[in-house]
Design a protein around this motif. Sequence first.
Motif, PDB file in Angstrom:
ATOM      1  N   THR A 114     -54.305  15.832 -11.313  1.00  0.00           N
ATOM      2  CA  THR A 114     -53.310  16.962 -12.045  1.00  0.00           C
ATOM      3  C   THR A 114     -52.103  16.444 -11.870  1.00  0.00           C
ATOM      4  O   THR A 114     -51.104  16.708 -12.694  1.00  0.00           O
ATOM      5  N   LEU A 115     -51.651  15.987 -10.785  1.00  0.00           N
ATOM      6  CA  LEU A 115     -50.324  15.797 -10.304  1.00  0.00           C
ATOM      7  C   LEU A 115     -49.729  14.744 -11.124  1.00  0.00           C
ATOM      8  O   LEU A 115     -48.674  14.752 -11.784  1.00  0.00           O
ATOM      9  N   ALA A 116     -50.416  13.677 -11.543  1.00  0.00           N
ATOM     10  CA  ALA A 116     -50.059  12.587 -12.446  1.00  0.00           C
ATOM     11  C   ALA A 116     -49.860  12.851 -13.621  1.00  0.00           C
ATOM     12  O   ALA A 116     -48.563  12.488 -14.143  1.00  0.00           O
ATOM     13  N   GLY A 117     -50.364  14.002 -14.149  1.00  0.00           N
ATOM     14  CA  GLY A 117     -49.909  14.648 -15.627  1.00  0.00           C
ATOM     15  C   GLY A 117     -48.582  15.054 -15.478  1.00  0.00           C
ATOM     16  O   GLY A 117     -47.994  15.263 -16.295  1.00  0.00           O
ATOM     17  N   ARG A 118     -48.610  15.793 -14.311  1.00  0.00           N
ATOM     18  CA  ARG A 118     -47.249  16.651 -14.244  1.00  0.00           C
ATOM     19  C   ARG A 118     -46.012  15.849 -13.797  1.00  0.00           C
ATOM     20  O   ARG A 118     -44.777  15.761 -14.394  1.00  0.00           O
ATOM     21  N   PHE A 119     -46.499  14.543 -13.109  1.00  0.00           N
ATOM     22  CA  PHE A 119     -45.200  13.535 -13.123  1.00  0.00           C
ATOM     23  C   PHE A 119     -44.783  13.062 -14.454  1.00  0.00           C
ATOM     24  O   PHE A 119     -43.578  12.738 -14.756  1.00  0.00           O
ATOM     25  N   ALA A 120     -45.992  12.689 -15.179  1.00  0.00           N
ATOM     26  CA  ALA A 120     -45.621  12.158 -16.594  1.00  0.00           C
ATOM     27  C   ALA A 120     -44.786  12.986 -17.177  1.00  0.00           C
ATOM     28  O   ALA A 120     -43.771  12.668 -18.076  1.00  0.00           O
TER      29      ALA A 120
END
Length: 316
Positions: free
Chosen positions: A38-44
């Motif tokens: 989930t964090l990867a999506g938010r970083f993107a």
Amino acid sequence: MTDYPVPSARARELVRGAYDVHIHVAPDVMRRRIDDLTLAGRFAAVGMAGFVLKSHYAPTAERAEVVRRAHPGIDALGAITLNASVGGLNPIAVEIAGRGGARFVWLPTVDSANQRACQAEEPEGAKPPMWARLQADLAAAGMAADPVDVLDAEGKVLERTRQVLRLVAEHDMTLATGHLHQDESVAVIDAALDEGVRRIVVTHPEFTSQRIGVQRQRALAEKGALLERCYTTPYTGKVSWDVWLGNIREVGPRHSVISSDLGQPFNPPVEDGLALAADRLLGAGFTDDEVRLMTVHNSRRLAGADPLPDAPGDQR
């Protein structure tokens, strides 16, 4: 519901392209506010390049590979921390981590001799680290491991430590000093340079068990190590903002890298960490270029990522 600070648009823009080189997210042995996918999506969504998955207890290279495959635009990096749960200064664990793609090696943190011996009290009102409860649980259950030493009784670097450092160099990983005492850090950094380690970061020198003074920080910087400035250290009250900002100013932005150390359920969202730190730095009078150097260019240097077009000349 807790009201967390919200980063400014200016800060968001300044940290675009950065890596957060120190985060704690799920899956983990402690409760975390978000998982790595989930964090990867938010970083993107906020234009950040990637993050380093830190666990005090388990290697994370395999997790990082899963995140990269699920989110090809985000460079999730794996790591290993040399605490008792992986055998301490265990060359086999480091070799396997390196072969598995780990990019960071933390020297002992919660099981370091320095952390175990630390008698410093948290400042009044400071939030204790989440791992302190787990360490207490392990000790109560009769599973307290011996402290993990990096030096011998005479203060010389152990051969086992050097073997680990040679593996860090061989796999071109970044070395982080963990929760070592400042004297241990000096000796290990000298040994790491002798063994060919290319990238070294001094883990949160303002943390309670470190408290490295400005003069010693300057000496470590002169050896080529970056000083890691974790947002959570002052945010959770372990050190004042004035000390944190003052140390950065005294040692110099060129020698500092900003990370968040976020992921705890009671702290701000992980994807906001670097931008929140940027706002603090801007408010203290640091320039846009200085903030971008500490959050973006120096974090990319530690991550082994290609420099961006606006990186300083010595990083291109």
